[in-house]
Design a protein around this motif. Structure first.
Motif, PDB file in Angstrom:
ATOM      1  N   GLY A 207       0.537  -1.138   0.049  1.00 12.14           N
ATOM      2  CA  GLY A 207       0.012  -0.026  -0.279  1.00 12.14           C
ATOM      3  C   GLY A 207       0.985   1.301   0.157  1.00 12.14           C
ATOM      4  N   TYR A 208       1.983   1.405   0.826  1.00 10.99           N
ATOM      5  CA  TYR A 208       2.663   2.406   0.940  1.00 10.99           C
ATOM      6  C   TYR A 208       3.447   2.800  -0.357  1.00 10.99           C
ATOM      7  CZ  TYR A 208       2.431   3.187   6.110  1.00 10.99           C
ATOM      8  OH  TYR A 208       1.839   3.252   7.323  1.00 10.99           O
ATOM      9  N   LYS A 209       3.943   1.699  -1.299  1.00 19.44           N
ATOM     10  CA  LYS A 209       4.527   1.875  -2.214  1.00 19.44           C
ATOM     11  C   LYS A 209       3.564   2.409  -3.515  1.00 19.44           C
ATOM     12  CE  LYS A 209       6.304  -2.501  -2.642  1.00 19.44           C
ATOM     13  NZ  LYS A 209       7.201  -3.426  -3.323  1.00 19.44           N
ATOM     14  N   GLU A 210       2.318   1.875  -3.547  1.00 15.64           N
ATOM     15  CA  GLU A 210       1.462   2.198  -4.505  1.00 15.64           C
ATOM     16  C   GLU A 210       1.039   3.549  -4.313  1.00 15.64           C
ATOM     17  OE1 GLU A 210      -1.898  -0.449  -4.610  1.00 15.64           O
ATOM     18  OE2 GLU A 210      -0.672  -2.126  -5.256  1.00 15.64           O
ATOM     19  N   TYR A 211       0.663   3.822  -2.970  1.00 15.46           N
ATOM     20  CA  TYR A 211       0.373   5.522  -2.816  1.00 15.46           C
ATOM     21  C   TYR A 211       1.685   6.538  -3.289  1.00 15.46           C
ATOM     22  CZ  TYR A 211      -3.929   7.100  -0.457  1.00 15.46           C
ATOM     23  OH  TYR A 211      -4.938   7.639  -0.577  1.00 15.46           O
ATOM     24  N   GLN A 212       2.752   6.009  -3.106  1.00 13.15           N
ATOM     25  CA  GLN A 212       3.940   6.804  -3.350  1.00 13.15           C
ATOM     26  C   GLN A 212       4.001   7.166  -4.869  1.00 13.15           C
ATOM     27  OE1 GLN A 212       7.942   5.615  -3.341  1.00 13.15           O
ATOM     28  NE2 GLN A 212       8.778   7.535  -2.001  1.00 13.15           N
ATOM     29  N   LYS A 213       3.713   5.920  -5.411  1.00 10.98           N
ATOM     30  CA  LYS A 213       3.757   5.863  -6.925  1.00 10.98           C
ATOM     31  C   LYS A 213       2.689   6.645  -7.584  1.00 10.98           C
ATOM     32  CE  LYS A 213       4.116   2.531 -10.899  1.00 10.98           C
ATOM     33  NZ  LYS A 213       3.923   1.168 -11.191  1.00 10.98           N
ATOM     34  N   ALA A 214       1.591   6.764  -6.872  1.00  7.71           N
ATOM     35  CA  ALA A 214       0.394   7.489  -7.369  1.00  7.71           C
ATOM     36  C   ALA A 214       0.771   9.006  -7.088  1.00  7.71           C
ATOM     37  CB  ALA A 214      -0.911   6.885  -6.877  1.00  7.71           C
ATOM     38  N   GLY A 215       1.556   9.354  -6.400  1.00 12.46           N
ATOM     39  CA  GLY A 215       1.935  10.762  -5.817  1.00 12.46           C
ATOM     40  C   GLY A 215       0.893  11.158  -4.549  1.00 12.46           C
ATOM     41  N   ARG A 216       0.434  10.172  -3.886  1.00  9.99           N
ATOM     42  CA  ARG A 216      -0.571  10.506  -2.934  1.00  9.99           C
ATOM     43  C   ARG A 216       0.491  10.664  -1.694  1.00  9.99           C
ATOM     44  NH1 ARG A 216      -5.862   8.888  -3.728  1.00  9.99           N
ATOM     45  NH2 ARG A 216      -6.437   8.853  -5.675  1.00  9.99           N
ATOM     46  N   SER A 217       1.707  10.284  -1.514  1.00  9.10           N
ATOM     47  CA  SER A 217       2.556  10.453  -0.557  1.00  9.10           C
ATOM     48  C   SER A 217       3.926  10.641  -1.206  1.00  9.10           C
ATOM     49  CB  SER A 217       2.636   9.205   0.506  1.00  9.10           C
ATOM     50  OG  SER A 217       2.992   8.145  -0.280  1.00  9.10           O
ATOM     51  N   GLY A 218       4.735  11.027  -0.231  1.00  9.56           N
ATOM     52  CA  GLY A 218       6.198  11.664  -0.595  1.00  9.56           C
ATOM     53  C   GLY A 218       7.357  10.759  -0.159  1.00  9.56           C
ATOM     54  N   ARG A 219       7.058   9.921   0.753  1.00 11.09           N
ATOM     55  CA  ARG A 219       8.147   8.946   1.078  1.00 11.09           C
ATOM     56  C   ARG A 219       7.586   7.665   1.552  1.00 11.09           C
ATOM     57  NH1 ARG A 219       8.089  12.975   6.132  1.00 11.09           N
ATOM     58  NH2 ARG A 219       6.438  12.023   7.323  1.00 11.09           N
ATOM     59  N   LEU A 220       8.428   6.630   1.867  1.00 15.03           N
ATOM     60  CA  LEU A 220       8.131   5.345   2.402  1.00 15.03           C
ATOM     61  C   LEU A 220       8.727   5.188   3.632  1.00 15.03           C
ATOM     62  CD1 LEU A 220       9.238   3.445  -0.882  1.00 15.03           C
ATOM     63  CD2 LEU A 220       6.943   3.957  -0.024  1.00 15.03           C
ATOM     64  N   PRO A 221       8.050   4.523   4.647  1.00 19.83           N
ATOM     65  CA  PRO A 221       8.589   4.255   6.041  1.00 19.83           C
ATOM     66  C   PRO A 221       9.373   3.213   6.042  1.00 19.83           C
ATOM     67  CG  PRO A 221       6.230   3.299   5.561  1.00 19.83           C
ATOM     68  CD  PRO A 221       6.603   3.887   4.287  1.00 19.83           C
ATOM     69  N   LYS A 222       9.993   2.937   6.941  1.00 27.47           N
ATOM     70  CA  LYS A 222      10.942   1.733   7.323  1.00 27.47           C
ATOM     71  C   LYS A 222       9.870   0.739   8.061  1.00 27.47           C
ATOM     72  CE  LYS A 222      15.424   3.659   8.199  1.00 27.47           C
ATOM     73  NZ  LYS A 222      16.014   3.005   7.016  1.00 27.47           N
ATOM     74  N   MET A 223       9.745  -0.526   7.690  1.00 23.43           N
ATOM     75  CA  MET A 223       8.758  -1.481   8.302  1.00 23.43           C
ATOM     76  C   MET A 223       9.533  -2.096   9.178  1.00 23.43           C
ATOM     77  SD  MET A 223       5.891  -0.623   6.425  1.00 23.43           S
ATOM     78  CE  MET A 223       4.897  -2.104   7.357  1.00 23.43           C
ATOM     79  N   LEU A 224       8.630  -1.992  10.398  1.00 25.01           N
ATOM     80  CA  LEU A 224       9.299  -2.705  11.703  1.00 25.01           C
ATOM     81  C   LEU A 224       8.307  -3.924  12.095  1.00 25.01           C
ATOM     82  CD1 LEU A 224       9.984   0.441  13.449  1.00 25.01           C
ATOM     83  CD2 LEU A 224      11.649  -0.527  11.894  1.00 25.01           C
ATOM     84  N   GLY A 225       8.467  -5.049  11.927  1.00 24.95           N
ATOM     85  CA  GLY A 225       7.962  -6.258  12.254  1.00 24.95           C
ATOM     86  C   GLY A 225       8.140  -6.733  13.549  1.00 24.95           C
ATOM     87  N   PHE A 226       7.308  -7.164  14.266  1.00 25.59           N
ATOM     88  CA  PHE A 226       7.738  -7.958  15.493  1.00 25.59           C
ATOM     89  C   PHE A 226       6.930  -9.354  15.852  1.00 25.59           C
ATOM     90  CE2 PHE A 226       8.649  -3.309  15.900  1.00 25.59           C
ATOM     91  CZ  PHE A 226       9.665  -3.663  16.615  1.00 25.59           C
ATOM     92  N   GLN A 227       7.510 -10.228  16.013  1.00 27.21           N
ATOM     93  CA  GLN A 227       6.941 -11.512  16.331  1.00 27.21           C
ATOM     94  C   GLN A 227       7.188 -11.772  17.691  1.00 27.21           C
ATOM     95  OE1 GLN A 227       9.166 -14.272  13.453  1.00 27.21           O
ATOM     96  NE2 GLN A 227       7.142 -14.622  12.589  1.00 27.21           N
ATOM     97  N   ALA A 228       6.319 -12.769  18.424  1.00 27.71           N
ATOM     98  CA  ALA A 228       6.592 -13.208  19.694  1.00 27.71           C
ATOM     99  C   ALA A 228       7.703 -13.982  19.925  1.00 27.71           C
ATOM    100  CB  ALA A 228       5.066 -13.878  20.220  1.00 27.71           C
ATOM    101  N   ALA A 229       8.539 -14.038  20.795  1.00 27.18           N
ATOM    102  CA  ALA A 229       9.843 -14.785  20.976  1.00 27.18           C
ATOM    103  C   ALA A 229       9.567 -16.271  20.988  1.00 27.18           C
ATOM    104  CB  ALA A 229      10.262 -14.430  22.381  1.00 27.18           C
ATOM    105  N   GLY A 230       8.339 -16.910  21.520  1.00 30.21           N
ATOM    106  CA  GLY A 230       8.117 -18.228  21.326  1.00 30.21           C
ATOM    107  C   GLY A 230       7.496 -18.813  20.066  1.00 30.21           C
ATOM    108  N   SER A 231       7.269 -17.791  19.318  1.00 31.87           N
ATOM    109  CA  SER A 231       6.841 -17.954  17.795  1.00 31.87           C
ATOM    110  C   SER A 231       7.386 -16.936  16.802  1.00 31.87           C
ATOM    111  CB  SER A 231       5.129 -17.705  17.768  1.00 31.87           C
ATOM    112  OG  SER A 231       4.509 -18.123  16.731  1.00 31.87           O
TER     113      SER A 231
END
Length: 359
Positions: A207-231
């Protein structure tokens, strides 16, 4: 005479973002007015975790119709399934997917079959699947085993799969990134998100990439994903045969969108890390007790991750962090009631009540 104002039609994510979605005039739109969830500015959290001059916004997906982000993807998956002539849909689920699939199926008269892992589904979510009319089958195994069964059945019958392996699900879920950009005026510098089956981090990045490509946003965020340690299969680099965590929604040992999660991490220059159940529990209580936002334990994994990174001075001053809270805290009543909260019995006598409250 009282004049009634015309009630403005509320629309769901397909109608709102149709230009970015694979729909046509022939697509029957099955909607519960999903989306348009609030982006809540966290007021206590930044100071608590030592972030100065950094804004944190909580994207609270628990206010979708069935109480989780799954509704965004399910409106697309069910609409497209119906367009293809489906009579039934099927999914494996740790809870939220089953609730959403059942609700949207009931909306359009489709049969819904749900496979859930035995003992690994929160009661609030199981209750929803039953009440929306799904046929619930309990698998004596884990989520990954349930998903394998669903994949086999749907590949050999005319029942349509609606797990996040279905690309229409990802298409719908990416609309949350559009909403964040619309609300902030641009993409945030960072986006933190829980990772279970990994469809959501995949979808947001799309979504972020498509919105930037369409000129609806000017930058892309760093994606920070978090899993549970036991999973945490992505963090450890291999599937986990018996994943364990209090956050049942992300108790998944072999994510279906593993490659998508890695792509989001690597293309964005972000990371995927693990947080402990203790860290998740702290975050779960903090956002409820200090921010007034009651989210399910899996949601708190992203908040716990932000705290962990803040302690390493990861975030730059003057930046913005968006945090996805995937579902409502009401989804898991057992966990909500597992703490030593005190119920104070008192007779209906004014002075006795005043004494308790110190008035």
């Amino acid at each position: 005479m009282v004049t009634l104002k015309k009630i403005e039609k509320k629309i769901g994510v397909i109608e709102r973002y149709a230009e970015f979605l694979p729909v046509t005039t022939k697509t029957p739109i099955i909607s519960l007015n999903e989306g348009n969830t609030p982006l809540i500015l966290a007021e206590a959290l930044p100071a608590e975790i030592g972030l100065k001059n950094v804004k944190i916004y909580l994207k609270f997906e628990g206010l979708n119709p069935t109480g989780s982000f799954k509704d965004r993807g399910m409106t697309m998956a069910v609409s497209k399934a119906l367009e293809k002539g489906a009579k039934a849909i099927m999914c494996a689920s740790t809870g939220n997917t089953s609730a959403s699939a059942a609700a949207f199926a009931s909306r359009c008269g489709l049969k819904c079959f749900v496979l859930v892992p035995e003992g690994n589904i929160a009661k609030g979510k199981l209750l929803q699947a039953f009440r929306y009319g799904a046929k619930v089958i309990v698998v004596k195994g884990n989520f990954d085993q349930a998903l394998e069964l669903v994949k086999t059945i749907t590949s050999t019958t005319d029942i349509h799969l609606v797990n996040s392996l279905n690309p229409d699900r990802i298409q719908g879920q990416k609309t949350a990134a559009f909403e964040i950009c619309d609300d902030l005026g641009d993409a945030p510098e960072y986006h933190a998100i829980p990772v279970g089956n990994a469809g959501n981090i995949t979808a947001y990045w799309m979504g972020y990439k498509e919105y930037q490509k369409a000129g609806r946003s000017g930058r892309l965020p760093k994606m920070l994903g978090f899993q549970a340690a036991g999973s945490a299969p992505i963090v450890k680099g291999h599937p986990i045969e018996k994943p364990e965590t209090i956050a049942t929604a992300i108790r998944i040992g072999n994510p279906a969108s593993w490659k998508g999660a890695l792509l989001a991490r690597d293309e964005s220059g972000g990371l995927i890390e693990a947080v402990t159940d203790e860290e998740i529990t702290w975050a779960y209580r903090f956002i409820a007790e200090r921010e007034g936002v009651f989210a399910e334990p899996a949601s708190a994994a992203a908040v716990a991750g932000v705290k962990k990174l803040a302690e390493r001075n990861y975030f730059k001053p003057g930046t913005t962090i968006a945090v996805t809270l995937t579902g409502s805290g009401l989804k898991d009543p057992d966990f909500a009631l597992s703490f030593k909260d005190e119920l104070i019995p008192v007779e209906p006598v004014l002075e006795k009540v005043k004494k308790i409250i110190g008035a």
